[in-house]
Design a protein around this motif. Structure first.
Motif, short mmCIF file in Angstrom:
data_model
loop_
_atom_site.label_atom_id
_atom_site.label_comp_id
_atom_site.label_asym_id
_atom_site.label_seq_id
_atom_site.Cartn_x
_atom_site.Cartn_y
_atom_site.Cartn_z
N ARG A 138 0.83 -1.21 0.00
CA ARG A 138 0.00 0.00 0.00
C ARG A 138 0.87 1.26 0.00
N SER A 141 2.13 1.67 -3.53
CA SER A 141 1.06 2.16 -4.40
C SER A 141 0.80 3.65 -4.18
N ASP A 142 0.78 4.06 -2.92
CA ASP A 142 0.57 5.47 -2.60
C ASP A 142 1.72 6.34 -3.08
N ARG A 149 -2.33 -2.94 -4.98
CA ARG A 149 -2.29 -2.53 -3.58
C ARG A 149 -3.11 -3.41 -2.65
#
Length: 174
Positions: A138, A141-142, A149
């Motif tokens: 995550r 992905s961020d 994610r």
């Protein structure tokens, strides 16, 4: 909008960590002076506004070890570092899967990892691995890296529902 965080090291030297977040992009860097950080932040915001922003972490050759390193650096600079248990688990994941390309981190990959791990440890420990993997993926992905994610979370749910993965500890008796 940029955030400026004043930091002092053990010797009392001041450094400024600048975090730029805008339109789903984020970038972080540390500077010796706030004014240097402000100049860099304005340049990054302009790049985002004009569409020329390039996230150096979003390259095609990214491997899982890069994702782990990025998370650990982020936690060290922006937030507090991981605790001993979490850091050890994340490092073990890095050693085990460090050379895997980011694109290969699918639900099937994490499901296979958990099933193999359950041969050696309790299912709750395997589930905890998937929680740490979820945090890593995550964060990646961020940060703009093209990775699925939700793959570790979906693998954890599927394992819980179909393969008897125990996601909570057994209560103590006595």
């Amino acid at each position: 909008m940029a955030s400026y965080i004043k930091r002092k090291n053990k010797k009392g030297k001041v450094r400024w960590t600048v975090l730029v977040r805008k339109r789903g992009h984020d970038d972080t860097r540390t500077f010796p002076t706030k004014s240097a950080g402000e100049v860099w932040a304005r340049a990054r915001e302009l790049a985002i506004d004009t569409g020329t922003f390039v996230n150096v972490n979003a390259n095609a050759g990214t491997i899982f070890a890069d994702l782990v390193d990025a998370l650990l650096e982020h936690r060290r600079v922006i937030r507090r570092p991981l605790g001993k248990t979490a850091a050890h688990s994340v490092e073990r994941l890095k050693v085990e899967h460090g050379l895997e390309p980011a694109a290969a981190l699918t639900e099937a990959f994490w499901r296979k990892h958990a099933l193999a791990r359950m041969a050696d440890v309790t299912s709750q420990t395997a589930a905890q691995d998937l929680l740490y993997a979820s945090v890593i993926v995550r964060h990646a992905s961020d940060s703009g890296i093209n990775v699925d994610r939700d793959a570790p979370s979906r693998a954890r749910t599927k394992l819980r529902d179909h393969d008897n993965l125990r996601v909570t500890s057994r209560p103590r008796m006595g």
